[in-house]
Design a protein around this motif. Sequence first.
Motif, PDB file in Angstrom:
ATOM      1  N   ASN A 136       0.908  -1.224   0.073  1.00  0.00           N
ATOM      2  CA  ASN A 136       0.160  -0.038  -0.068  1.00  0.00           C
ATOM      3  C   ASN A 136       0.969   1.127  -0.035  1.00  0.00           C
ATOM      4  N   ASP A 137       2.152   1.266   0.057  1.00  0.00           N
ATOM      5  CA  ASP A 137       3.117   2.223   0.181  1.00  0.00           C
ATOM      6  C   ASP A 137       3.489   2.771  -1.041  1.00  0.00           C
ATOM      7  N   PHE A 173      11.410  -0.104 -25.488  1.00  0.00           N
ATOM      8  CA  PHE A 173      10.487   0.265 -24.446  1.00  0.00           C
ATOM      9  C   PHE A 173      10.827  -0.019 -22.808  1.00  0.00           C
ATOM     10  N   THR A 174      10.478   0.892 -22.066  1.00  0.00           N
ATOM     11  CA  THR A 174      10.877   0.779 -20.727  1.00  0.00           C
ATOM     12  C   THR A 174       9.457   0.922 -20.042  1.00  0.00           C
ATOM     13  N   ILE A 175       9.386  -0.572 -19.154  1.00  0.00           N
ATOM     14  CA  ILE A 175       8.091  -0.466 -18.622  1.00  0.00           C
ATOM     15  C   ILE A 175       8.174  -0.880 -17.060  1.00  0.00           C
ATOM     16  N   PHE A 176       7.477  -0.061 -16.149  1.00  0.00           N
ATOM     17  CA  PHE A 176       7.235   0.002 -14.729  1.00  0.00           C
ATOM     18  C   PHE A 176       6.356   0.154 -14.168  1.00  0.00           C
ATOM     19  N   TYR A 177       5.867   0.228 -12.960  1.00  0.00           N
ATOM     20  CA  TYR A 177       4.739   0.490 -12.181  1.00  0.00           C
ATOM     21  C   TYR A 177       5.092   1.301 -11.216  1.00  0.00           C
ATOM     22  N   VAL A 178       4.078   2.122 -10.701  1.00  0.00           N
ATOM     23  CA  VAL A 178       4.493   3.222  -9.600  1.00  0.00           C
ATOM     24  C   VAL A 178       3.363   3.421  -8.872  1.00  0.00           C
ATOM     25  N   ARG A 179       3.558   3.580  -7.681  1.00  0.00           N
ATOM     26  CA  ARG A 179       2.256   4.016  -6.728  1.00  0.00           C
ATOM     27  C   ARG A 179       2.725   5.681  -6.208  1.00  0.00           C
ATOM     28  N   LEU A 180       2.289   6.583  -6.489  1.00  0.00           N
ATOM     29  CA  LEU A 180       2.313   7.992  -6.468  1.00  0.00           C
ATOM     30  C   LEU A 180       2.136   8.489  -4.852  1.00  0.00           C
ATOM     31  N   LYS A 181       1.191   7.755  -4.464  1.00  0.00           N
ATOM     32  CA  LYS A 181       0.658   8.222  -2.901  1.00  0.00           C
ATOM     33  C   LYS A 181       0.216   6.901  -2.324  1.00  0.00           C
ATOM     34  N   LYS A 182       0.310   6.822  -1.008  1.00  0.00           N
ATOM     35  CA  LYS A 182       0.138   5.731  -0.166  1.00  0.00           C
ATOM     36  C   LYS A 182      -1.517   5.383  -0.102  1.00  0.00           C
ATOM     37  N   THR A 212      -2.632  14.533  -8.168  1.00  0.00           N
ATOM     38  CA  THR A 212      -3.314  14.616  -6.943  1.00  0.00           C
ATOM     39  C   THR A 212      -4.159  13.099  -6.698  1.00  0.00           C
ATOM     40  N   GLU A 213      -4.262  12.884  -5.490  1.00  0.00           N
ATOM     41  CA  GLU A 213      -4.689  11.305  -5.169  1.00  0.00           C
ATOM     42  C   GLU A 213      -3.932  10.310  -6.140  1.00  0.00           C
ATOM     43  N   GLY A 214      -2.752  10.485  -6.261  1.00  0.00           N
ATOM     44  CA  GLY A 214      -2.039   9.460  -6.982  1.00  0.00           C
ATOM     45  C   GLY A 214      -2.135   9.454  -8.461  1.00  0.00           C
ATOM     46  N   TYR A 215      -2.434  10.486  -9.051  1.00  0.00           N
ATOM     47  CA  TYR A 215      -2.510  10.533 -10.372  1.00  0.00           C
ATOM     48  C   TYR A 215      -2.329  11.879 -11.067  1.00  0.00           C
ATOM     49  N   PRO A 216      -1.513  11.853 -12.088  1.00  0.00           N
ATOM     50  CA  PRO A 216      -1.248  13.377 -12.727  1.00  0.00           C
ATOM     51  C   PRO A 216      -2.538  14.266 -12.917  1.00  0.00           C
ATOM     52  N   TYR A 217      -2.595  15.395 -12.058  1.00  0.00           N
ATOM     53  CA  TYR A 217      -3.675  16.300 -12.402  1.00  0.00           C
ATOM     54  C   TYR A 217      -4.089  16.753 -13.877  1.00  0.00           C
ATOM     55  N   LEU A 218      -3.062  17.029 -14.634  1.00  0.00           N
ATOM     56  CA  LEU A 218      -3.204  17.492 -16.009  1.00  0.00           C
ATOM     57  C   LEU A 218      -3.974  16.357 -16.696  1.00  0.00           C
ATOM     58  N   LEU A 219      -3.696  15.160 -16.645  1.00  0.00           N
ATOM     59  CA  LEU A 219      -4.522  13.977 -17.359  1.00  0.00           C
ATOM     60  C   LEU A 219      -5.916  13.977 -16.768  1.00  0.00           C
TER      61      LEU A 219
END
Length: 366
Positions: free
Chosen positions: A254-255, A288-297, A327-334
């Motif tokens: 969850n981190d 291609f470079t592929i990875f996963y990320v969690r921006l906010k807990k 915001t909330e773990g997702y890019p605001y512009l998108l």
Amino acid sequence: MLESLYSEAIKKKGTIIEMIENYNNHNLNVSKFWKDEKIPKYNKDLTIAAGDGSSNDKKFLSFYFYAIAAETLIYNNKLSKIESATINTITHGKYSKDRIRNYMSLFEIKNALKAMKTYDIDYYLYDGSLLGDLIRPFPLEKEIPKNIRTFVLDSAKDMLNKEINSIKNHEVEVYSNKLANKDLKKKFEEIKSKKGSSYLESIENYLESIEKLLALANLLKHKDKIIAISKTSISNDYFDANIPDIAIFTKYSNDCGYSSPPKYISAEKDQFKHEFPVENNFFKSLNFTIFYVRLKKQKNIIKIELPYKADETKIKEIISVISRDSTEGYPYLLKKAHLDVVIKKKDIEQLSNIIGIYEKTGREML
């Protein structure tokens, strides 16, 4: 009918719950592919852009009425935008819905390309998967003889490239439609008279797919600036399991953090076994470079796709860039582009009323 489904749900409750538990019970060493780490947000001035598109349609007895919109937002201390939209009709055909989705994708890609040509953009946040856009096979290619495909390419490729390369000074539109209805109309009418309207539709669809490939190739010439972001994914490059990597990483932690090492994909070796009708060497040269990320807990994991080979230092920079204005773990512009551009069912109803389309849909008696 609903009563039967309720009865089926009660009867199969235990079996389905057991199946779901089996999806969750994977003896996988997830820790070797994940780092719990909060990366500092990027603190230098950047020009960031992001875009999204939307489409919706209404089916009438004789045709589809559709609407398409795309928006690109550009931010560098102030917010600018590029908006593109169209409404039109399309005949009922085997691939009509696919063509509408392809139009939406074309609007998104060309909006992104126009932003690249108009602004000094450092990074462009691309909604979805570039690999997915390139992997999906063209459904009609085998239905069109090679000599006709060659004729279409020879007739249209240079015209389409000219239009796409000068997109900065143009409205965003589907240029292949204009070619088919104007510049190449006489040639296509000859085919129509010999083969019929449905055959001509296949050729037009093929031409539209060529246009999309050319637009993607032009956009990917700016590959170092592109960050493709997906909210969902069915890829299983990390674990080769029967559930997607994104689901496994989501259940593991969850981190804040990211998957490491990244997955590197060679377009030619790992993905593109088929030949592209245009820009084949360029597409097959891509990595291609592929990875996963969690921006906010405790927020959702997102999938990142870079159309080049990036080391860990570059990956951390990319994460710091997209997390800066999230915001909330997702890019605001998108998120804003999506909310601005989405076309809902009520919108397509209102648009058809404004146009004054009174033909029956066939569902009036329900």
